[in-house]
Design a protein around this motif. Structure first.
Motif, mmCIF file in Angstrom:
data_model
loop_
_atom_site.group_PDB
_atom_site.id
_atom_site.type_symbol
_atom_site.label_atom_id
_atom_site.label_comp_id
_atom_site.label_asym_id
_atom_site.label_seq_id
_atom_site.Cartn_x
_atom_site.Cartn_y
_atom_site.Cartn_z
ATOM 1 N N GLN A 5 0.830 -1.208 0.000
ATOM 2 C CA GLN A 5 0.000 0.000 0.000
ATOM 3 C C GLN A 5 0.866 1.261 0.000
ATOM 4 O OE1 GLN A 5 -2.116 -1.232 3.499
ATOM 5 N NE2 GLN A 5 -4.021 -1.627 2.358
ATOM 6 N N LYS A 6 1.942 1.211 0.781
ATOM 7 C CA LYS A 6 2.842 2.385 0.809
ATOM 8 C C LYS A 6 3.441 2.622 -0.567
ATOM 9 C CE LYS A 6 4.359 2.230 5.620
ATOM 10 N NZ LYS A 6 5.443 1.805 6.509
ATOM 11 N N ASN A 7 3.851 1.529 -1.186
ATOM 12 C CA ASN A 7 4.452 1.664 -2.525
ATOM 13 C C ASN A 7 3.441 2.203 -3.534
ATOM 14 O OD1 ASN A 7 6.959 0.768 -1.765
ATOM 15 N ND2 ASN A 7 6.552 -1.382 -2.271
ATOM 16 N N ILE A 8 2.209 1.730 -3.423
ATOM 17 C CA ILE A 8 1.176 2.199 -4.357
ATOM 18 C C ILE A 8 0.923 3.699 -4.147
ATOM 19 C CG2 ILE A 8 -1.321 2.055 -4.855
ATOM 20 C CD1 ILE A 8 0.220 -0.174 -6.178
ATOM 21 N N GLU A 9 0.924 4.114 -2.891
ATOM 22 C CA GLU A 9 0.719 5.549 -2.592
ATOM 23 C C GLU A 9 1.829 6.380 -3.224
ATOM 24 O OE1 GLU A 9 -1.640 7.531 -1.273
ATOM 25 O OE2 GLU A 9 -2.702 5.649 -1.599
ATOM 26 N N LEU A 10 3.043 5.862 -3.064
ATOM 27 C CA LEU A 10 4.206 6.570 -3.637
ATOM 28 C C LEU A 10 4.090 6.639 -5.158
ATOM 29 C CD1 LEU A 10 7.753 6.133 -2.308
ATOM 30 C CD2 LEU A 10 7.431 6.026 -4.751
ATOM 31 N N LEU A 11 3.700 5.540 -5.739
ATOM 32 C CA LEU A 11 3.600 5.472 -7.204
ATOM 33 C C LEU A 11 2.463 6.354 -7.714
ATOM 34 C CD1 LEU A 11 4.553 4.146 -9.849
ATOM 35 C CD2 LEU A 11 2.966 2.290 -9.427
ATOM 36 N N ARG A 12 1.400 6.421 -6.951
ATOM 37 C CA ARG A 12 0.241 7.201 -7.399
ATOM 38 C C ARG A 12 0.634 8.658 -7.634
ATOM 39 N NH1 ARG A 12 -3.823 5.481 -3.735
ATOM 40 N NH2 ARG A 12 -4.444 3.844 -5.179
ATOM 41 N N ARG A 13 1.552 9.155 -6.816
ATOM 42 C CA ARG A 13 1.980 10.552 -6.974
ATOM 43 C C ARG A 13 2.766 10.744 -8.275
ATOM 44 N NH1 ARG A 13 2.636 10.089 -1.248
ATOM 45 N NH2 ARG A 13 4.856 9.620 -1.407
ATOM 46 N N GLN A 14 3.405 9.661 -8.737
ATOM 47 C CA GLN A 14 4.183 9.762 -9.978
ATOM 48 C C GLN A 14 3.348 9.401 -11.196
ATOM 49 O OE1 GLN A 14 7.239 6.904 -8.194
ATOM 50 N NE2 GLN A 14 8.381 7.948 -9.813
ATOM 51 N N ASP A 15 2.614 8.328 -11.079
ATOM 52 C CA ASP A 15 1.920 7.784 -12.246
ATOM 53 C C ASP A 15 0.657 7.070 -11.764
ATOM 54 O OD1 ASP A 15 1.088 6.393 -14.495
ATOM 55 O OD2 ASP A 15 3.116 5.826 -15.124
ATOM 56 N N ALA A 16 -0.417 7.845 -11.679
ATOM 57 C CA ALA A 16 -1.660 7.311 -11.099
ATOM 58 C C ALA A 16 -2.209 6.156 -11.931
ATOM 59 C CB ALA A 16 -2.695 8.438 -11.000
ATOM 60 N N GLU A 17 -2.048 6.231 -13.233
ATOM 61 C CA GLU A 17 -2.587 5.189 -14.100
ATOM 62 C C GLU A 17 -1.865 3.860 -13.855
ATOM 63 O OE1 GLU A 17 -2.361 6.172 -18.236
ATOM 64 O OE2 GLU A 17 -3.371 4.324 -18.848
ATOM 65 N N LEU A 18 -0.557 3.950 -13.723
ATOM 66 C CA LEU A 18 0.221 2.736 -13.464
ATOM 67 C C LEU A 18 -0.149 2.164 -12.098
ATOM 68 C CD1 LEU A 18 2.455 0.715 -14.222
ATOM 69 C CD2 LEU A 18 4.131 2.310 -13.274
ATOM 70 N N ALA A 19 -0.304 3.056 -11.127
ATOM 71 C CA ALA A 19 -0.662 2.594 -9.778
ATOM 72 C C ALA A 19 -1.976 1.828 -9.825
ATOM 73 C CB ALA A 19 -0.756 3.789 -8.830
ATOM 74 N N ALA A 20 -2.928 2.349 -10.585
ATOM 75 C CA ALA A 20 -4.229 1.685 -10.686
ATOM 76 C C ALA A 20 -4.092 0.322 -11.341
ATOM 77 C CB ALA A 20 -5.181 2.566 -11.490
ATOM 78 N N SER A 118 10.237 -2.220 -0.144
ATOM 79 C CA SER A 118 9.815 -0.833 0.033
ATOM 80 C C SER A 118 10.601 0.075 -0.908
ATOM 81 C CB SER A 118 10.059 -0.393 1.482
ATOM 82 O OG SER A 118 9.872 0.999 1.576
ATOM 83 N N LEU A 119 9.866 0.945 -1.582
ATOM 84 C CA LEU A 119 10.495 1.888 -2.507
ATOM 85 C C LEU A 119 10.763 3.238 -1.841
ATOM 86 C CD1 LEU A 119 9.452 -0.288 -4.494
ATOM 87 C CD2 LEU A 119 8.924 1.527 -6.092
ATOM 88 N N GLU A 120 10.513 3.290 -0.548
ATOM 89 C CA GLU A 120 10.636 4.561 0.157
ATOM 90 C C GLU A 120 12.077 5.069 0.103
ATOM 91 O OE1 GLU A 120 8.792 4.280 3.955
ATOM 92 O OE2 GLU A 120 9.338 6.342 4.494
ATOM 93 N N GLY A 121 12.235 6.309 -0.251
ATOM 94 C CA GLY A 121 13.563 6.929 -0.271
ATOM 95 C C GLY A 121 14.278 6.839 -1.610
ATOM 96 N N TRP A 122 13.855 5.996 -2.494
ATOM 97 C CA TRP A 122 14.513 5.907 -3.804
ATOM 98 C C TRP A 122 13.550 5.690 -4.971
ATOM 99 C CZ3 TRP A 122 14.029 1.060 -6.189
ATOM 100 C CH2 TRP A 122 13.636 0.013 -5.361
ATOM 101 N N GLY A 123 12.368 5.117 -4.667
ATOM 102 C CA GLY A 123 11.424 4.806 -5.748
ATOM 103 C C GLY A 123 10.912 6.034 -6.465
ATOM 104 N N ASP A 124 10.899 7.169 -5.750
ATOM 105 C CA ASP A 124 10.365 8.372 -6.398
ATOM 106 C C ASP A 124 11.325 8.933 -7.455
ATOM 107 O OD1 ASP A 124 12.231 9.047 -4.532
ATOM 108 O OD2 ASP A 124 11.127 10.734 -3.680
#
Lengths: 605, 426
Positions: A5-20, A118-124
């Protein structure tokens, strides 16, 4: 909140379509287990994608190795997802602000990663590129003018076809955008089948706007052939080898005299390992287009590490063999035709009398041809046999033309055009059709390019080049007579198929296409040097935009037309043209100094 | 040496050629210091010669020029274009005193000329008319002409360097002394043995056609052992000559091994200076080490053949000998002929004659194909005489100096024109 869920939240900020889409993805591509170090590792079909001991350390080593060649300002495009340890390590090595694109051919695989890492700290910092190969290639080409492809091989194996298709699409995208001018040195053989191909390659590269230097060793053929007068076989071989070595040194001298960006050697060109090593020492990039059957001519094994790039006309086992032998880059590049040479021509009545026939075959007298072609000796059609190496032709002697002399290209074009059914049998040293026959010979493309009808033996690589609407493909040797008979009585069908094959050549199988592909492969693998030149980085306009810190240099660059390629030698020439009374500034003196050292050739040969 | 401050003039001398040329530049360094005693002189020399430069007296700072760095920069430029330009700019940040108010450039090579203009505001010597101007000062033009046409020139290269820099040949010749050198034990033992006279044998040469055959050196070493009691031959050469040195040792009768010290490939340049400081004689063809031996105080017997000419590059100083071979590499042949036709190398060598010279007997002469020349100096520099006979060309040097130089000339009080002095130079 779970890692997913955390990763999806992070991804949503970058690419909402991909997150979905990830939320809907099934997952399960990667089989995930704990590594010895405690972190998750992955396996697919019993193949480890990451280290079973320490995936983090493995990722760091990969990133260290990859960044050795990276240049400032390049966008890094990572192929291979896995559990992204390698991408995380790359993020930690690169400065904030550097862009890393990750190609995602399968959302299910990414969903697996999101579940355990976890993508926190680098996934963005990652730009995710997803979709079908064509869409992904387009996105990369649009987003980045200077990029470097980095492959994480273990994860590449999960979706090899998709990655291959992506690379192929990307090459095509880049080939369309090429506007820089390279200096390419083509080194040809002394004689043989690759000699005319060298000529077509030179024409194609010139037509693409590159400066081409052709080192034509066929000039030395009379001298080389004269060595056959040495009767002692061992002595003759030794002298021939020395002769060939000397031609290699001559090639090196040409490289020294006018250093190219890139040397393209055709198979059988006389470049020894010592010569290739010297070229490498001098930072000259080299490639070999090996237009031979790798199973029959095996000298490539000794030369494999000498060339930076290998291009071969076979796939599958051939590519594997080259890679296993240590080739750093090997790519499939089939043969082609030159439609400005291999074209439809109208024969005069005299030419038609000599060169025309119902059925003909043009080629050397290999075993399978000697066995099969006598079947065509029938009263119901005229059959002519052209080409050399037909000594002791037996029954075929009656149809052998011009006493079995070698047929030049213009004559062969007339023969193709003057024949109703051209028989195209690939060479084989045994009976029938080669069961491992994969590559497609140049005659196939040349006949097609002439708009001439052909019946051809089956080859595994033929269907992706031509289809059944373009030529008649024989599955067994027994079909030969019936197929010839069939098409002899269907002139309209022949004409239609021949025209289809001609159009296919013009659309996809000219040497122009091949050279575009070859250069885009080299450009992709060498984004800072060849790729840069192809993109136009060396054009005056581009250089000017990047030389603001050096106003004297900028003023020199302004003297060049915007699209001209400018090298050190060109700048030095402009400075020297200022004349003997000129007072030169520091930048001009520095350019002249570097040019002095650039010119040094004393240790080249 | 006093320290430099910004009020004092600081000048740069550029010599980017090989060892021999650097050593032929010692006289001009001396003359410049005589003329400008208040000035400080730096020397720009090839990187591999830096350690030797530090042994030369009167040089404030040695600046090594590393051609390989420039090759890298040029290659980088080919690869990355603009990214290499800042590196080229940075290269000059290593030079603490640029721009020099005056640069003396001794090499007529584009790189030296460009370096001179990059490093100084005013250039004397090659390139003094501008970095792109092919017009030369009279002395540079003269040297160029000699290099291409040869002819009966009697101006020594080292003196021509003086002319280029606008100074007269020096009154006192500079010597090179080693500093704080610790040789290997076997070398030290021989060098410190004052009971033996040491003869430096220069084994190799930069150019193949200036190499003396190993068998010839063997015969000279054997003759030395036989006829010069207490002599020790010291074999000199670089790492590239190790094989030749081993071949020589192999060829030499074991009986004479105790009279040979093989230093080939074992010494740095400062260590070689130290060794030559202990040699009484040095024998060899026209090579850098032969001139180094001379600069270190050894008396030279040169064997000049192929393209080597005693009048241009004979050992600099009074009392040195040169056996000049009369092959087709000698006077009157223009450069083009010389390079198109391989010079004829000697069939016989002045072995016994060289021993006689070292015995102080003079030479009985008469060796076919060879002439013996003896070194002398006067106001116009170095000259060599055969059988002590003056000729017109020697006198002509004065006219050449006056024609090419715009300086007023006075005779050195210590040196009389055309005086013949057979004593050894310092």
């Amino acid at each position: 909140m779970t890692i997913f869920q955390k990763n999806i939240e992070l991804l949503r900020r970058q690419d909402a379509e991909l997150a979905a889409k990830i939320l809907k993805a099934s997952g399960g591509t990667l089989s995930i287990h704990p590594a010895k170090s405690g972190v998750p590792t992955a396996v697919v079909k019993n193949r480890a994608i990451h280290s079973a001991y320490d995936p983090i350390r493995e990722g760091e080593l990969w990133a260290n190795h990859q960044t050795e060649n990276c240049q400032p300002g390049e966008i890094l495009v990572v192929l291979g997802v896995g559990l992204l340890y390698h991408v995380e390590a790359m993020c930690s090595k690169l400065a904030q602000g550097s862009v890393i694109i990750v190609i995602v051919p399968d959302l299910s695989e990414l969903a697996d990663v999101f579940s355990v890492r976890s993508l926190e700290g680098w996934g963005d910092r990652i730009c995710w590129v997803w979709g079908n190969p064509e869409q992904m290639a387009l996105q990369v080409a649009q987003q980045a003018s200077r990029f470097r492809l980095l492959t994480y091989e273990p994860a590449l194996l999960i979706h090899p076809k998709e990655y291959d298709a992506f690379r192929s699409q990307l090459r095509d995208q880049l080939a369309e955008g090429v506007h820089g001018r390279l200096h390419i040195m083509v080194i040809g053989p002394i004689y043989g089948g690759s000699l005319p191909i060298a000529g077509y390659v030179v024409r194609a590269l010139e037509a693409l706007g590159h400066r081409v230097s052709w080192v034509d060793h066929s000039l030395h053929d009379p001298g080389y052939q004269h060595l056959n007068t040495i009767r002692d076989a061992r002595l003759r071989l030794t002298v021939q080898q020395r002769f060939s070595d000397m031609l290699g040194v001559i090639s090196l001298a040409h490289v020294a005299e006018d250093p190219p960006d890139f040397v393209l050697a055709m198979s059988q060109s006389p470049l020894s390992m010592a010569v290739l090593e010297q070229m490498r020492r001098k930072k000259v990039m080299t490639a070999m287009w090996f237009v031979e059957n790798f199973r029959h001519l095996t000298y490539w094994q000794q030369m494999i590490s000498g060339y930076d790039f290998w291009f071969v006309m076979q796939q599958g086992a051939c590519l594997d063999a080259f890679k296993n032998a240590g080739a750093s880059h090997v790519s499939y590049l089939p043969l082609a035709a030159d439609p400005t040479i291999h074209q439809s021509v109208t024969l005069t009545s005299e030419e038609r009398e000599e060169l025309g026939s119902d059925v003909s075959f043009l080629g050397a007298g290999y075993h399978n041809r000697r066995e099969l072609l006598p079947e065509l000796l029938r009263d119901e059609w005229t059959f002519k046999l052209w080409g050399n190496e037909w000594e002791q032709a037996g029954r075929l002697q009656t149809v052998l033309q011009r006493n079995g002399e070698r047929i030049d290209t213009p004559t062969s074009v007339k023969i193709f055009n003057g024949t109703s059914v051209n028989v195209n049998l690939h060479s084989y040293t045994s009976e029938g059709f080669d069961p491992n026959g994969d590559s497609v010979n140049p005659r196939t493309f040349e006949l097609a390019s002439c708009g001439a009808f052909q019946v051809i033996d089956q080859r595994t690589l033929l269907p992706e080049l031509f289809d059944d609407s373009m030529m008649s493909v024989m599955r067994t040797p027994e079909e030969l007579v019936s197929v010839v008979r069939k098409y002899l009585h269907e002139p309209e069908q022949r004409q239609s198929m021949a025209e289809n094959s001609r159009k296919r050549v013009v659309m996809s199988h000219t040497y122009l296409h091949r050279m575009q592909t070859l250069l885009s492969i080299v450009g992709l693998a060498s984004p800072d040097r060849i790729g840069g030149i192809l993109r136009g980085d060396r054009q005056a306009e581009s250089l000017l935009a990047r030389s603001r810190d050096y106003p004297e240099l900028a003023s020199l660059l302004e003297s060049f037309p915007k699209t001209d390629r400018v090298e050190l030698v060109d700048l030095a020439k402009v400075i020297r043209q200022k004349g003997p009374e000129a007072k030169l500034n520091r930048d001009e003196l520095l350019i002249l100094m570097m040019d002095e050292y650039r010119q040094e050739k004393r240790d080249f040969v | 040496m006093p320290s430099w401050n910004a009020d004092l003039p600081r000048m740069l001398i550029i010599q980017l050629a090989r060892l021999g040329d650097l050593l032929q530049s010692l006289p001009v360094l001396s003359s410049l210091r005589e003329k400008y005693p208040e000035s400080f002189f730096d020397l720009l020399c090839p990187f591999p010669l830096e350690s030797l430069g530090e042994c030369i007296p009167g040089i404030h700072q040695i600046i090594p020029w590393n051609g390989e760095d420039w090759h890298v920069l040029a290659r980088e430029w080919e690869d990355t274009f603009l990214q290499s330009f800042p590196h080229a700019v940075e290269y000059f940040s290593r030079f603490p005193s640029i721009p020099y108010s005056l640069v003396y450039n001794l090499n007529n090579h584009p790189r030296s000329i460009l370096a001179a203009h990059l490093l100084g505001t005013r250039v004397v010597g090659a390139g003094d008319q501008g970095p792109l101007n092919t017009n030369c000062s009279p002395w540079v033009e003269y040297l160029r002409q000699v290099a291409y046409e040869r002819g009966p020139n009697r101006i020594h290269l080292a003196d021509a360097f003086c002319g280029i820099c606008g100074v007269k040949p020096p009154r006192v010749l500079p010597g090179i002394q080693s500093k704080d050198i610790q040789l290997a034990a076997d070398l030290t033992r021989v060098m410190e043995d004052s009971s033996t006279s040491k003869i430096g044998i220069v084994l190799g040469a930069g150019d193949n056609d200036r190499r003396v055959p190993v068998s010839t050196w063997c015969r000279l070493i054997e003759a030395s052992a036989e006829h010069l009691p207490n002599s020790m031959c010291v074999l000199i050469g670089g790492a590239g000559e190790r094989e030749a040195a081993l071949a020589l040792e192999d060829k030499l009768s074991p009986h004479y091994h105790s009279r040979l010290l093989n230093c080939v490939g074992r010494t740095t340049l400062p260590e070689l200076v130290h060794i030559f400081n202990h040699c009484q004689w040095v024998v060899g063809s026209d090579t850098g080490p032969l001139h180094l031996g001379v600069a270190c105080g050894a008396r030279a017997i040169g064997w000049y053949f192929s393209r080597a000419r005693v009048h241009e590059t004979g050992p600099y100083g009074v009392g040195h000998y040169v056996w000049q071979h009369q092959g087709n590499g000698q006077s009157g042949n223009c450069r083009e002929q010389l390079f198109n036709h391989h010079p004829e190398n000697p069939c016989t060598w002045p072995i016994n004659e060289t021993i006689e010279l070292m015995q102080g007997q003079g030479s009985s002469g008469g060796l076919s194909g060879w002439e013996l020349w003896t070194g002398h100096r006067d106001d116009w520099g170095m000259f060599y005489l055969n059988e002590e006979k003056l000729d017109v060309a020697i006198a002509e040097r004065k006219n050449i100096w006056e024609r090419l130089s715009d300086m007023p000339f006075k005779q050195h009080s210590a040196l009389k024109s055309h005086s013949i002095n057979t004593g050894c130079s310092a």
